[in-house]
Design an enzyme around this catalytic site. Structure first.
Site, PDB file in Angstrom:
ATOM      1  N   ASP A 147      -3.628  12.800   0.848  1.00  0.00           N
ATOM      2  CA  ASP A 147      -5.035  12.606   0.483  1.00  0.00           C
ATOM      3  C   ASP A 147      -5.542  13.832  -0.281  1.00  0.00           C
ATOM      4  O   ASP A 147      -4.776  14.487  -0.985  1.00  0.00           O
ATOM      5  CB  ASP A 147      -5.848  12.354   1.766  1.00  0.00           C
ATOM      6  CG  ASP A 147      -7.026  11.425   1.557  1.00  0.00           C
ATOM      7  OD1 ASP A 147      -7.976  11.815   0.862  1.00  0.00           O
ATOM      8  OD2 ASP A 147      -7.001  10.303   2.108  1.00  0.00           O
ATOM      9  N   HIS A 186     -12.762  13.346   2.261  1.00  0.00           N
ATOM     10  CA  HIS A 186     -12.108  12.060   2.449  1.00  0.00           C
ATOM     11  C   HIS A 186     -10.933  12.142   3.416  1.00  0.00           C
ATOM     12  O   HIS A 186     -10.812  11.345   4.355  1.00  0.00           O
ATOM     13  CB  HIS A 186     -11.653  11.543   1.086  1.00  0.00           C
ATOM     14  CG  HIS A 186     -11.179  10.136   1.065  1.00  0.00           C
ATOM     15  ND1 HIS A 186      -9.859   9.791   1.294  1.00  0.00           N
ATOM     16  CD2 HIS A 186     -11.835   8.974   0.827  1.00  0.00           C
ATOM     17  CE1 HIS A 186      -9.733   8.476   1.197  1.00  0.00           C
ATOM     18  NE2 HIS A 186     -10.913   7.952   0.917  1.00  0.00           N
ATOM     19  N   SER A 374     -10.170   2.581   2.332  1.00  0.00           N
ATOM     20  CA  SER A 374      -9.680   3.884   2.806  1.00  0.00           C
ATOM     21  C   SER A 374      -9.873   4.041   4.304  1.00  0.00           C
ATOM     22  O   SER A 374      -9.108   4.727   4.976  1.00  0.00           O
ATOM     23  CB  SER A 374     -10.411   5.025   2.098  1.00  0.00           C
ATOM     24  OG  SER A 374      -9.960   5.181   0.779  1.00  0.00           O
TER      25      SER A 374
END
Length: 432
Positions: A147, A186, A374
């Site tokens: 990521d 994220h 996600s």
């Protein structure tokens, strides 16, 4: 299913712009084979004006930077070279919906009673509360979060992060997010969904005792190269991760790439090699289907969701805290693409409390509600970790079979374009 307002398709032709200046460009070179000796041509790259940044002999891929405008043409002529493609940065995290939550995260401790458990509709939806109560917490499983980094000092994640294996493949950037807290990161949010610890703080992950390995392949903004993503996959496989979680993706319209189709095809083929090699090495690759609201049984291709023999995950989410298995309007779908569905969050509630339909997890210095495939993907990775924790280091084929065979059938009998084999079910996967 009509397309979502979030449609975001990368136009590769825009990325291959030319310049009169001698600027450094990134390239990806594919050999005609893979394995030992497949990249013997690497010795000639320096003579062609290139600087090798990674030599991935196991999959026959070399990544290079060069300022020579003739580098690609000259290298293409080398013996053993199949193709050379420019590898510019692509946006892999385009569409997540996020909202900060201002709670302090401190409260009651215990299984299913972490401070923010009341906001975690996603955990009982997949029955991960039942598996946690039975003592199945994913201990012994290793999940690589490929990521844009991870907060390495986050109190909810520190107990489970393998600091020694954390790594960045983004030049000049460390794994730790450099944004000023409180801020959304994220990879941290995704990691929390997989394995936030039971520790009197914040939220509870699907597999609260699984090991997390942060593998940074994207800038904090979400952009990055195919080469970096591929290096991250290869690294995760080399450290024997049981699962690779890729809550990232880019969508291309291959019918409208024109003369750039060859370059794109090379990058897609290299990514296929990496995913297949990871699988052959014993690592299950789980990727997000994407947030374009698009049918992927079309000229559109989403990667890494459609790369190699990995799994693609679509998203479900409630409408104003009802109908928790409702298909998320933003989620991509496709009969031959989606393997499983999982909670990613709903975005269609018109009420002021719409954010309660999102998935709550950790970030840097705060907690955030977020919605997207996600967020769905780490639920599947978390259940995969629970399977490993209970049954041992099974191969990816066995883990995948358990996940798909134990899923709750949704929408219509049998596999369907929206949920694949169904919504993941931790309790049924473990037999608790």
């Amino acid at each position: 299913m009509k397309p979502s307002r979030f449609l975001f398709v990368v136009s590769f032709s825009l990325l291959f712009s030319t310049s009169v200046f001698a600027q450094s460009r990134n390239y990806l070179i594919m050999s005609k084979s893979n394995g030992a000796g497949s990249t013997k041509f690497a010795a000639a790259i320096t003579a062609n004006g290139g600087v090798i940044t990674a030599n991935l002999e196991s999959i026959g891929v070399v990544t290079v930077s060069s300022t020579d405008p003739n580098f690609a043409a000259n290298t293409r002529a080398l013996p053993g070279v199949q193709e050379v493609a420019e590898d510019p940065d692509v946006q892999w995290l385009p569409n997540e919906k996020v909202m900060q939550y201002t709670g302090n995260g401190v409260g009651a401790q215990g299984v299913n009673t972490e401070p923010f458990a009341g906001f975690q509709w996603n955990i009982p939806t997949i029955h991960a509360d039942v598996t946690a109560a039975a003592g199945d917490l994913g201990a012994g499983a290793r999940v690589a979060i490929v990521d844009n980094g991870m907060d390495l000092v986050n109190p909810d994640l520190v107990p489970n992060i393998n600091q020694g294996l954390a790594i960045s493949f983004v030049p000049g950037e460390v794994v730790e997010p450099q944004c000023t807290a409180p801020c959304f990161n994220h990879g941290t949010h995704v990691g929390g969904i997989v394995a936030a610890a039971i520790n009197n703080f914040g939220v509870q992950g699907v597999a609260p005792s699984a090991e997390l390995v942060p593998v940074k392949v994207l800038h904090e903004s979400g952009s990055g190269s195919f080469g970096a993503v591929i290096q991250g996959i290869e690294y995760a496989a080399s450290i024997h991760a049981d699962v690779i979680n890729m809550s990232l993706g880019a969508v291309f319209d291959v019918a409208h790439q024109g003369k750039n189709n060859q370059g794109l095809g090379t990058l897609l083929s290299a990514l296929n090699r990496a995913v297949n090699h990871a699988t052959a090495s014993g690592t299950l690759v789980v990727s997000a289907a994407g947030n374009n609201g698009a049918d992927l049984n079309s000229s559109l291709i989403a990667v890494p969701a459609q790369s190699g023999n990995g799994m693609a995950v679509s998203a479900t989410g409630p409408l104003c805290q009802t109908d928790f298995d409702r298909f998320a309007s933003y989620s991509n779908y496709g009969q031959s693409v989606v393997s499983l569905a999982a909670p990613g969050g709903g975005i269609d509630c018109p009420l002021p409390t719409f954010f309660l339909d999102f998935v709550l997890s950790d970030s840097k210095g705060a907690f955030f509600f977020a919605a997207g495939t996600s967020m769905a993907t780490p639920h599947v990775s978390g259940v995969a970790a629970l399977i490993v924790g209970k049954f041992g280091h099974l191969g990816p084929a066995q883990i995948r079979a358990i996940l798909e065979q134990s899923a709750d059938d949704l929408y219509k009998p049998g596999a369907d374009p929206f949920s694949g084999h169904g919504r993941v079910n931790a309790q049924r996967a473990l037999g608790d």
